[in-house]
Motif scaffolding. Structure first.
Motif, short mmCIF file in Angstrom:
data_model
loop_
_atom_site.label_atom_id
_atom_site.label_comp_id
_atom_site.label_asym_id
_atom_site.label_seq_id
_atom_site.Cartn_x
_atom_site.Cartn_y
_atom_site.Cartn_z
N LYS A 1 -36.52 -33.31 -22.36
CA LYS A 1 -36.12 -31.91 -22.20
C LYS A 1 -34.60 -31.83 -22.08
CE LYS A 1 -37.22 -27.58 -20.88
NZ LYS A 1 -37.21 -26.66 -21.97
N SER A 2 -34.00 -30.97 -22.88
CA SER A 2 -32.55 -30.78 -22.83
C SER A 2 -32.18 -29.48 -23.52
CB SER A 2 -31.83 -31.95 -23.53
OG SER A 2 -32.06 -31.90 -24.92
N GLU A 3 -30.96 -29.05 -23.31
CA GLU A 3 -30.48 -27.85 -23.98
C GLU A 3 -30.45 -28.05 -25.50
OE1 GLU A 3 -26.92 -25.99 -22.54
OE2 GLU A 3 -27.43 -26.46 -20.46
N ALA A 4 -30.08 -29.25 -25.91
CA ALA A 4 -30.01 -29.55 -27.34
C ALA A 4 -31.40 -29.46 -27.98
CB ALA A 4 -29.42 -30.93 -27.56
N LYS A 5 -32.41 -30.03 -27.31
CA LYS A 5 -33.77 -29.97 -27.82
C LYS A 5 -34.24 -28.52 -27.91
CE LYS A 5 -38.49 -31.37 -26.75
NZ LYS A 5 -39.37 -32.11 -25.84
N ASP A 6 -33.96 -27.74 -26.86
CA ASP A 6 -34.34 -26.32 -26.86
C ASP A 6 -33.66 -25.57 -28.01
OD1 ASP A 6 -35.91 -26.76 -24.64
OD2 ASP A 6 -34.46 -25.92 -23.22
N ALA A 7 -32.39 -25.90 -28.26
CA ALA A 7 -31.65 -25.24 -29.34
C ALA A 7 -32.24 -25.60 -30.70
CB ALA A 7 -30.18 -25.63 -29.28
N LEU A 8 -32.63 -26.85 -30.88
CA LEU A 8 -33.25 -27.25 -32.14
C LEU A 8 -34.57 -26.52 -32.36
CD1 LEU A 8 -32.58 -31.10 -32.10
CD2 LEU A 8 -31.65 -29.43 -33.72
N GLU A 9 -35.37 -26.43 -31.31
CA GLU A 9 -36.65 -25.74 -31.43
C GLU A 9 -36.44 -24.26 -31.73
OE1 GLU A 9 -40.67 -24.83 -28.87
OE2 GLU A 9 -39.52 -26.63 -28.39
N GLU A 10 -35.51 -23.66 -31.04
CA GLU A 10 -35.21 -22.24 -31.26
C GLU A 10 -34.72 -22.01 -32.69
OE1 GLU A 10 -32.20 -18.87 -29.48
OE2 GLU A 10 -32.87 -20.46 -28.15
N ALA A 11 -33.87 -22.89 -33.19
CA ALA A 11 -33.37 -22.75 -34.56
C ALA A 11 -34.51 -22.89 -35.57
CB ALA A 11 -32.30 -23.80 -34.83
N ALA A 12 -35.41 -23.83 -35.32
CA ALA A 12 -36.55 -24.02 -36.22
C ALA A 12 -37.43 -22.77 -36.24
CB ALA A 12 -37.35 -25.24 -35.80
N ARG A 13 -37.72 -22.23 -35.08
CA ARG A 13 -38.57 -21.03 -35.02
C ARG A 13 -37.88 -19.82 -35.67
NH1 ARG A 13 -43.04 -22.22 -32.47
NH2 ARG A 13 -43.05 -23.69 -30.74
N PHE A 14 -36.58 -19.75 -35.55
CA PHE A 14 -35.82 -18.64 -36.13
C PHE A 14 -36.02 -18.57 -37.65
CE2 PHE A 14 -31.93 -17.18 -38.26
CZ PHE A 14 -31.87 -15.88 -37.77
N ILE A 15 -36.12 -19.72 -38.28
CA ILE A 15 -36.23 -19.78 -39.73
C ILE A 15 -37.40 -18.95 -40.25
CG2 ILE A 15 -36.79 -21.34 -41.66
CD1 ILE A 15 -35.12 -23.47 -40.13
N THR A 16 -38.54 -19.03 -39.58
CA THR A 16 -39.71 -18.31 -40.07
C THR A 16 -39.95 -16.98 -39.36
OG1 THR A 16 -41.14 -19.57 -38.58
CG2 THR A 16 -40.93 -20.35 -40.85
N LYS A 17 -39.23 -16.72 -38.30
CA LYS A 17 -39.45 -15.48 -37.55
C LYS A 17 -38.48 -14.37 -37.92
CE LYS A 17 -42.77 -17.37 -35.43
NZ LYS A 17 -44.06 -17.28 -36.07
N ARG A 18 -37.42 -14.69 -38.62
CA ARG A 18 -36.45 -13.65 -38.96
C ARG A 18 -37.08 -12.66 -39.92
NH1 ARG A 18 -32.62 -15.47 -43.49
NH2 ARG A 18 -33.86 -17.05 -44.51
N SER A 19 -36.58 -11.46 -39.90
CA SER A 19 -37.16 -10.42 -40.74
C SER A 19 -36.79 -10.62 -42.20
CB SER A 19 -36.70 -9.04 -40.27
OG SER A 19 -35.30 -8.94 -40.35
N ASN A 20 -37.52 -9.97 -43.07
CA ASN A 20 -37.32 -10.12 -44.51
C ASN A 20 -35.96 -9.66 -44.95
OD1 ASN A 20 -39.91 -10.93 -44.31
ND2 ASN A 20 -40.77 -9.13 -45.30
#
Length: 75
Positions: free
Chosen positions: A56-75
């Protein structure tokens, strides 16, 4: 169809301000956008699963957040 392919090529090479919308309207009926989104979501989930080996780390959280952003952003 050939005319769709030609229109798509010309839209992709063009600089019209509404070309993204025109491309979306052209390819949307084929289901390719939904297919691409589903494939992307699978890759994102695989990437997030791969992150589980990290502590667990801020870097890991940032990577996960960035990955989720890819498919959650609007069209």
């Amino acid at each position: 169809p050939t005319e769709h392919r030609q229109l798509l090529r010309s839209l992709l090479k063009g600089d019209e301000p509404d070309r993204a919308e025109k491309v979306r309207n052209l390819i949307s009926p084929s289901g390719s956008i939904e297919y691409a989104r589903a494939v992307a979501e699978k890759y994102v989930e695989r990437a997030i699963t791969s992150l589980r080996v990290l502590e667990k780390s801020e870097a890991k959280d940032a990577l996960e957040e960035a990955a989720r952003f890819i498919t959650k952003r609007s069209n």
